[in-house]
Design an enzyme around this catalytic site. Structure first.
Site, PDB file in Angstrom:
ATOM      1  N   ASP A  21       0.837  -1.330  -0.050  1.00 40.43           N
ATOM      2  CA  ASP A  21      -0.154   0.021  -0.085  1.00 40.43           C
ATOM      3  C   ASP A  21       0.861   1.265  -0.098  1.00 40.43           C
ATOM      4  OD1 ASP A  21      -2.467  -1.679   0.667  1.00 40.43           O
ATOM      5  OD2 ASP A  21      -1.388  -2.192   2.016  1.00 40.43           O
ATOM      6  N   GLU A 277       2.104  -6.610  -5.197  1.00 43.41           N
ATOM      7  CA  GLU A 277       1.781  -5.655  -6.314  1.00 43.41           C
ATOM      8  C   GLU A 277       3.120  -4.954  -6.818  1.00 43.41           C
ATOM      9  OE1 GLU A 277      -2.019  -3.861  -6.600  1.00 43.41           O
ATOM     10  OE2 GLU A 277      -1.338  -2.020  -7.423  1.00 43.41           O
TER      11      GLU A 277
HETATM   12  O1  TRH Z   1       4.648  -6.113   0.559  1.00 44.86           O
HETATM   13  P1  TRH Z   1       3.602  -6.730  -0.304  1.00 44.86           P
HETATM   14  O2  TRH Z   1       3.498  -7.989  -0.086  1.00 44.86           O
HETATM   15  O3  TRH Z   1       2.519  -5.855  -0.399  1.00 44.86           O
HETATM   16  C1  TRH Z   1       1.156  -6.292  -0.584  1.00 44.86           C
HETATM   17  C2  TRH Z   1       0.478  -6.382  -1.885  1.00 44.86           C
HETATM   18  O4  TRH Z   1       0.732  -4.839  -2.591  1.00 44.86           O
HETATM   19  C3  TRH Z   1      -1.029  -6.578  -1.819  1.00 44.86           C
HETATM   20  O5  TRH Z   1      -1.544  -6.434  -2.956  1.00 44.86           O
HETATM   21  C4  TRH Z   1      -1.374  -5.793  -0.802  1.00 44.86           C
HETATM   22  O6  TRH Z   1      -2.936  -6.179  -0.813  1.00 44.86           O
HETATM   23  C5  TRH Z   1      -1.001  -6.112   0.446  1.00 44.86           C
HETATM   24  O7  TRH Z   1       0.389  -5.550   0.282  1.00 44.86           O
HETATM   25  C6  TRH Z   1      -1.606  -5.228   1.752  1.00 44.86           C
HETATM   26  O8  TRH Z   1       4.462  -6.663  -1.581  1.00 44.86           O
HETATM   27  P2  TRH Z   1       4.650  -5.519  -2.974  1.00 44.86           P
HETATM   28  O9  TRH Z   1       3.431  -5.027  -3.301  1.00 44.86           O
HETATM   29  O10 TRH Z   1       5.766  -5.896  -3.630  1.00 44.86           O
HETATM   30  O11 TRH Z   1       5.381  -4.128  -1.682  1.00 44.86           O
HETATM   31  C7  TRH Z   1       6.506  -4.368  -1.382  1.00 44.86           C
HETATM   32  C8  TRH Z   1       7.128  -2.933  -1.213  1.00 44.86           C
HETATM   33  O12 TRH Z   1       8.529  -2.789  -0.959  1.00 44.86           O
HETATM   34  C9  TRH Z   1       7.554  -2.398  -2.814  1.00 44.86           C
HETATM   35  O13 TRH Z   1       7.224  -1.017  -3.007  1.00 44.86           O
HETATM   36  C10 TRH Z   1       9.110  -2.704  -3.073  1.00 44.86           C
HETATM   37  C11 TRH Z   1       9.625  -2.550  -1.744  1.00 44.86           C
HETATM   38  N1  TRH Z   1      10.750  -3.034  -1.305  1.00 44.86           N
HETATM   39  C12 TRH Z   1      11.667  -2.405  -0.942  1.00 44.86           C
HETATM   40  O14 TRH Z   1      11.649  -1.029  -1.239  1.00 44.86           O
HETATM   41  N2  TRH Z   1      13.051  -2.879  -0.634  1.00 44.86           N
HETATM   42  C13 TRH Z   1      13.336  -4.144  -0.645  1.00 44.86           C
HETATM   43  O15 TRH Z   1      14.652  -4.523  -0.144  1.00 44.86           O
HETATM   44  C14 TRH Z   1      12.182  -4.911  -0.672  1.00 44.86           C
HETATM   45  C15 TRH Z   1      12.163  -6.545  -0.896  1.00 44.86           C
HETATM   46  C16 TRH Z   1      10.798  -4.372  -1.468  1.00 44.86           C
END
Ligand code: TRH
Length: 378
Positions: A21, A277
């Site tokens: 989010d 996402e």
């Molecule tokens: O953390 P998530 O599992 O988020 C989820 C999904 O968005 C899902 O659809 C939603 O319903 C739920 O949250 C509430 O995975 P996502 O979307 O990839 O988000 C991870 C964020 O973290 C993304 O912006 C990338 C960031 N990130 C970093 O900045 N540094 C890192 O080292 C890693 C591994 C990720």
């Protein structure tokens, strides 16, 4: 209103769980603030989630970060806050009542968007851009759906993202330098894999396959929910900075990176396991083979969403590779043995890699979410 006279934006974000989010909202806010003539405020109810993806010394109720005014969204929202010209309610997070009333008081009603979750399902095209009227206040809200077709809102992609990726990849020294920053010196011909995911019992089969692999595997794991599953199988208690060597596998737990460095990680690796996402979208822009751990939903409906994406993504690949990727993604998401499908995908890695480039190019030709949302403002 055109892109040139857009002024103020308010983006509202409630952190439900994980980092998706805030990940999406922060990206949106940063791109608007850097690439458009805007003043952007981001209202977030959990500052710690933002600090995780953008480490910074922020703690106040209000501060400027990356040209974005970051404000803590308290339950008792300040009724004196003046609404912006454009309001983005991320993922139906419900705007504060006092803010809605203030929106109604404005001489010109703000452009109000509900930013939805990404899905490649067919129904999205029919719902993207639909308007709904607030029953009491008569304010119009547009449902804005990200997506992978021209009839949707597209995906977030910063103006210079692909150029920056290509510059990074053009010189192998950049990759070496970046990995060195993570305290990693890969061996020659090592397959480098990044692994970001949820708890997953399928990891057991994958780790065993890597341990016995004819090609050495370097697996980089940003400390996240998949780590306990790894520890459970290896019988270890690995933490950030720890390394495990066994057979052909070298596994290292790396810190959670800034969003910018996470992009670099995706570019630097040969294959990326991503989730949710936002990392799912970034893996597509990285144009490398990737395996998606989709956010699990009740009654397995996430698998419908996964298959809808696969249906588009796999077009143009050989039937055999289509079958292998489908099997790998399904098994990974179902938490079952994925060793055979992994080996089959790896055997055809070059074609998968080339396909990643084609896929990225075709997505890129569709435009991007921020320019689409800006264009949707009156
Ligand atoms: O953390 P998530 O599992 O988020 C989820 C999904 O968005 C899902 O659809 C939603 O319903 C739920 O949250 C509430 O995975 P996502 O979307 O990839 O988000 C991870 C964020 O973290 C993304 O912006 C990338 C960031 N990130 C970093 O900045 N540094 C890192 O080292 C890693 C591994 C990720």
């Amino acid at each position: 209103m055109t892109a040139n006279d857009l002024k103020t934006w308010d983006i509202f974000c409630r952190v439900i769980d994980n980092y998706g989010d805030i990940g999406v909202c922060w990206r949106l806010a940063r791109q608007l603030a850097h690439e458009y003539p805007t003043q952007v405020r981001l209202w977030v109810d959990e500052l710690d989630a933002l600090i995780k993806i953008w480490p910074s010394a922020i703690s106040a109720d209000q501060q400027l970060l990356e040209k974005v005014e970051v404000c803590v969204w308290h339950e008792n929202f300040d009724a004196a806050v003046e609404p912006a010209d454009v309001v983005v309610e991320a993922f139906a997070c419900n705007l504060p009542d006092s803010y809605l009333t203030a929106m109604k008081r404005r001489a010109i009603a703000p452009n109000w968007f509900n930013l939805e979750y990404l899905s490649a399902e067919d129904w999205v095209e029919g719902c993207h851009g639909l308007l709904s009227m607030h029953p009491q206040l008569g304010l119009k809200k547009m449902f804005f759906f990200p997506g992978i077709t021209t009839k949707t809102g597209g995906l977030i992609k910063e103006a210079r993202l692909l150029e920056e990726r290509d510059q990074f990849l053009a010189n192998p020294a950049n990759r070496a330098e970046f990995l060195e920053y993570l305290e990693i010196k890969p061996a020659e011909n090592q397959l480098i894999v990044s692994l970001f995911g949820y708890e997953n019992t399928a990891i057991a089969s994958l780790l065993d396959t890597w341990i016995q692999s004819p090609t050495p595997v370097l697996c980089l794991v940003p400390a996240s929910k998949v780590l306990p599953s790894i520890n459970n199988h290896l019988g270890k208690a690995l933490n950030q900075g720890d390394e495990h060597k066994q057979g052909s596998l070298r596994l290292k737990v790396i810190p959670f990176l800034t969003q910018t460095n996470y992009d670099r990680l995706l570019w630097a690796c040969d294959i990326n396991f991503i989730r949710g996402e936002d990392s799912f979208v970034r893996a597509q822009w990285a144009a490398k083979p990737f395996i998606w751990h989709i956010y699990p939903q009740d009654e397995g409906i996430h698998m419908i969403k996964l298959d809808a994406f696969l249906q588009d993504y796999l077009k143009g690949l050989s039937p055999a590779l289509q079958r292998s990727i489908t099997a790998l993604w399904h098994e990974w998401n179902q938490g079952v043995d994925c060793s055979n499908s992994w080996n089959a995908c790896l055997a055809d890695r070059q074609n998968w890699q080339q396909h990643g480039h084609k896929w990225c190019k075709s997505l890129s030709s569709l435009g991007d979410l921020v320019s689409n949302i800006v264009r949707s403002c009156d």
